[in-house]
Scaffold this active site. Sequence first.
Site, PDB file in Angstrom:
ATOM      1  N   GLU A 200     -80.952 153.093  40.532  1.00 59.04           N
ATOM      2  CA  GLU A 200     -82.407 152.787  41.228  1.00 59.04           C
ATOM      3  C   GLU A 200     -83.457 152.360  40.286  1.00 59.04           C
ATOM      4  O   GLU A 200     -84.539 153.269  40.240  1.00 59.04           O
ATOM      5  CB  GLU A 200     -82.806 154.261  42.076  1.00 59.04           C
ATOM      6  CG  GLU A 200     -81.841 154.876  42.793  1.00 59.04           C
ATOM      7  CD  GLU A 200     -82.315 155.800  43.918  1.00 59.04           C
ATOM      8  OE1 GLU A 200     -83.195 156.307  43.720  1.00 59.04           O
ATOM      9  OE2 GLU A 200     -81.278 156.242  44.781  1.00 59.04           O
TER      10      GLU A 200
ATOM     11  N   GLU B  36     -74.639 155.933  46.940  1.00 61.67           N
ATOM     12  CA  GLU B  36     -75.360 157.389  47.103  1.00 61.67           C
ATOM     13  C   GLU B  36     -75.731 157.350  48.732  1.00 61.67           C
ATOM     14  O   GLU B  36     -76.068 156.441  49.360  1.00 61.67           O
ATOM     15  CB  GLU B  36     -76.640 157.711  46.554  1.00 61.67           C
ATOM     16  CG  GLU B  36     -76.333 158.250  45.215  1.00 61.67           C
ATOM     17  CD  GLU B  36     -77.625 158.349  44.649  1.00 61.67           C
ATOM     18  OE1 GLU B  36     -78.741 158.931  45.192  1.00 61.67           O
ATOM     19  OE2 GLU B  36     -77.924 158.372  43.300  1.00 61.67           O
TER      20      GLU B  36
END
Length: 470
Positions: A169, A371
């Site tokens: 991220e 995720e």
Amino acid sequence: MGRQNPSTLPSDFFFGAAMSGPQTEGMWQAHGKLENLWDLWSNQDIRAFYNRVGSYAGNDMGARYADDYRLLRELGLTSMRTSIQWSRLMDADGKLNPAGADFYHRLFAAAHEAGVEPFVNLYHFDMPTYLFRRGGWENREVVEAYANYARTAFAEFGQEITYWFTFNEPIVEPEQRYEHGAWYPFAHNAARARCVQYGISLAHALATDTFRGLQESGVVRADAKIGLINCFTPPYTRENPSPADLEAVRMADGIGNRWWLDLVTKGTLPADVVDTLASRGIVLPVRAGDKDILARGVVDWLGFNYYQPNRVQAPEHDIDEYGNPCFAQKYVWPDAVINKSRGWEIYPKGIYDFAMTMTRDYPQLEWFVSENGIGVEEDRALRTADGAIDDLAYRVPFVRDHLLWIARAIADGARCRGYHYWGVIDCWSWNNAYKNRYGFIEVNLQDNYSRKLKASAEWLRQVATTHVIE
Ligand code: BGP
């Protein structure tokens, strides 16, 4: 939903777990580990962390890893992503820390021993403090220091690890630390945020290039793959949008999604985004030679973390209260279903929509859901007769709905190879600490981090082993 979703996943589709070093390992001062920004913030202001549980907590996996990997395997999970902590693997002179290296060798060996393939990420929001003090991602020396760290990790574990990722991220630190003022150092400066984003992009490309070189010379396994993981947010706006609403979508999507997709498939940044930023006074600190560096950022595959969509509309103001240009503002969709514990919208179809965008715009790209999960505060409230947390009413439908949309995307041509659930074992969630629990496995902080399967765990085992989404 229109036509029926397929309810099975391909036989070679993999199921696994995603977690990270700083959220699981604990042992924050063991092996000569250096301080990172989470340790710094915990030490400076422990009240900023839910129930005053700071970065030192982890979920004790640093001690229990052999048992934990066996438990994951018993649930039918065959891979787990974690991250190496830069602050544990490297010393303050940028040299390998042998005690830290030894810990990770043992960790990866235990994963293999249990039949769980370790996916290894190199950075999960955890910059060593001394490098942050030198300017962090805004300083080229730190970008170089990261490339050196990546080289050291590839060389040390190159024969053990097949699946590598440069960053988790990379959009989050620019936003949380530099733009939204939510995480240390609490800045509200969009120009700094994009500079950080640019620095991370260069760091990613340098590491990817290093990986290729080491693979060619045989230091890294021939079958190894390199990737990047981002939390992509499918963008939406209101019905009957104005041109200004669509412009807001272009920039929100451009900064959050296309930036990374272009980088990892073409080795470039989206020119329309860079131009619009410049037209509003945000000029990236580009140096001669950067183009060639970025060109080496093309990956073998991508991780797509999916939690929520991004609904935006035209901003009311041109400039915010901190003097930053506004490109978009939140659009509150009246039909949104919200996970109240986290404040995030639950919109399973977003995973399909974004999968189809990638299939259309980046058709060669292979990816997996790296995720996805639901963190719930009341997780501990409801128990079954044998004392297990009864989470069947919300965790199972959440995962089932997302898997159904993944199955449909695959049927419609998406190159999605697997699914990692976030936080299969409850773990430390940054400044939310242990407020919202994601796990299929409970961690009892009152009982020395003991583990207990939640009611949903059996459902996960069924799906992971049969590939039938019940
Ligand atoms: C992702 C991060 C994870 C994890 C997860 C859940 O953005 O990669 O580290 O924390 O979100 O979010 P949170 O823990 O904030 O609830």
